[in-house]
Design an enzyme around this catalytic site. Sequence first.
Site, PDB file in Angstrom:
ATOM      1  N   HIS A 151     -42.393 -92.330 -34.050  1.00  0.00           N
ATOM      2  CA  HIS A 151     -41.325 -93.264 -33.707  1.00  0.00           C
ATOM      3  C   HIS A 151     -41.543 -93.871 -32.323  1.00  0.00           C
ATOM      4  O   HIS A 151     -41.463 -95.088 -32.136  1.00  0.00           O
ATOM      5  CB  HIS A 151     -39.982 -92.541 -33.750  1.00  0.00           C
ATOM      6  CG  HIS A 151     -38.808 -93.408 -33.411  1.00  0.00           C
ATOM      7  ND1 HIS A 151     -38.013 -93.987 -34.368  1.00  0.00           N
ATOM      8  CD2 HIS A 151     -38.298 -93.800 -32.213  1.00  0.00           C
ATOM      9  CE1 HIS A 151     -37.058 -94.690 -33.783  1.00  0.00           C
ATOM     10  NE2 HIS A 151     -37.212 -94.593 -32.464  1.00  0.00           N
ATOM     11  N   GLU A 152     -41.825 -93.017 -31.346  1.00  0.00           N
ATOM     12  CA  GLU A 152     -41.983 -93.501 -29.971  1.00  0.00           C
ATOM     13  C   GLU A 152     -43.208 -94.408 -29.823  1.00  0.00           C
ATOM     14  O   GLU A 152     -43.187 -95.362 -29.050  1.00  0.00           O
ATOM     15  CB  GLU A 152     -42.086 -92.319 -29.005  1.00  0.00           C
ATOM     16  CG  GLU A 152     -40.842 -91.456 -28.942  1.00  0.00           C
ATOM     17  CD  GLU A 152     -39.597 -92.230 -28.517  1.00  0.00           C
ATOM     18  OE1 GLU A 152     -39.723 -93.182 -27.717  1.00  0.00           O
ATOM     19  OE2 GLU A 152     -38.511 -91.890 -29.004  1.00  0.00           O
TER      20      GLU A 152
ATOM     21  N   HIS B 251     -42.256 -97.844 -30.610  1.00  0.00           N
ATOM     22  CA  HIS B 251     -41.652 -98.526 -29.469  1.00  0.00           C
ATOM     23  C   HIS B 251     -42.718 -98.980 -28.475  1.00  0.00           C
ATOM     24  O   HIS B 251     -42.664-100.085 -27.944  1.00  0.00           O
ATOM     25  CB  HIS B 251     -40.677 -97.589 -28.756  1.00  0.00           C
ATOM     26  CG  HIS B 251     -39.415 -97.335 -29.524  1.00  0.00           C
ATOM     27  ND1 HIS B 251     -38.769 -98.304 -30.247  1.00  0.00           N
ATOM     28  CD2 HIS B 251     -38.670 -96.197 -29.657  1.00  0.00           C
ATOM     29  CE1 HIS B 251     -37.681 -97.780 -30.799  1.00  0.00           C
ATOM     30  NE2 HIS B 251     -37.603 -96.501 -30.459  1.00  0.00           N
TER      31      HIS B 251
ATOM     32  N   HIS C 294     -35.552-100.845 -33.420  1.00  0.00           N
ATOM     33  CA  HIS C 294     -35.127-100.047 -34.555  1.00  0.00           C
ATOM     34  C   HIS C 294     -35.004-100.831 -35.846  1.00  0.00           C
ATOM     35  O   HIS C 294     -34.661-102.006 -35.849  1.00  0.00           O
ATOM     36  CB  HIS C 294     -33.792 -99.366 -34.250  1.00  0.00           C
ATOM     37  CG  HIS C 294     -33.925 -98.285 -33.243  1.00  0.00           C
ATOM     38  ND1 HIS C 294     -33.001 -98.077 -32.255  1.00  0.00           N
ATOM     39  CD2 HIS C 294     -34.898 -97.367 -33.047  1.00  0.00           C
ATOM     40  CE1 HIS C 294     -33.386 -97.060 -31.499  1.00  0.00           C
ATOM     41  NE2 HIS C 294     -34.534 -96.627 -31.970  1.00  0.00           N
TER      42      HIS C 294
END
Length: 351
Positions: free
Chosen positions: A259-260, A263, A269
Amino acid sequence: MFFFTLLFISPPHIVSRTILDHQAFTQPATKIAIKNHNIQSFINAGIGTKMLGIAQFKRYLTRFGYIPMYNNTFTDEFDDKFEVGLIRYQQRLGLQVTGKLDSNTVSQMMIPRCGVSDTTTHNNHHHITKHFMYFPGKPRWSRPMPRTLTYAFSPVNMIHSLSMLEIREAFQRAFFKWASVIPVSFVEAEDYGFAEIKIGFYIGDHGDGEPFDGVLGVLAHSFSPESGRLHLDAAETWAVDFGVTKSEMAVDLESVATHEIGHILGLSHSSVKEAVMYPSLRPRDKRANLNIDDIKGVQSLYGSNPKFRSGWLLESDLSANQGVQFGVKPLSLVASFIFFSFAHTLCACLS
């Protein structure tokens, strides 16, 4: 700046105002101080209702960008601004839109999540697609493709509950997921100071303006391109194998890392619950395989990996290598083909 947040379950809702006011003062805006069995007490609240505890939901929705600031004064009145914020939250998280503090909405607020604002009061600052979202300005690593990004682990800020090999392998798998679909590769560098992506585990205030708050609080946060900083809370119970790590509060390192990294690459999101970039992740859950929405989002920034093949073949090509989730399962296609072939032959014989 982004960080996963686990909303702490605090003392019962039916407490004295003095105690709750103290909690309201000390409780971070990312946490809801309510027991599960007291969720039902908020269901019938509507505009004009005054109920002890509503203020914390106002702080929460303000923190994540659904309602404008209340000038740091949060009352326990259910006002129209709060209702609008609830509706926006429910729409963004894929919940039933009720404009109420229904059990599904409150429960959603109490599960782990990323701390970036899901929306802003000025939506034109974000490039919004059907599901995935970019950061304001649509930042990306701007050098020509194909591109290699280096990453390194802090020589000082690490944890000892997992071995360095376990941590490295978890991140290798996470980086591979993204490299499989875009013309960007990731290589671990020996020199932490010169690495483009810097990974570390930190305690409390670590100098970036977003201090970690210990167990069951902020899990991790990262920064949009081209900062490359990826920070995880060293106080959490990180796991790479839930069969080994038995804690109910264990958090899957690979899922958070994947997930990170999204980013780090420039994705905000997604509203798709199955996507890696969806903001929520429960303890002991694993969601580390890319969804088609993740793939579309990151490819819109960087283009497609030349080896990437769309359609159902992709899943079979990458599944053995911790690949992405995409398209229809090959076995399903084969089964369907056999079925229709048999049906066609049978019909021909009967006719």
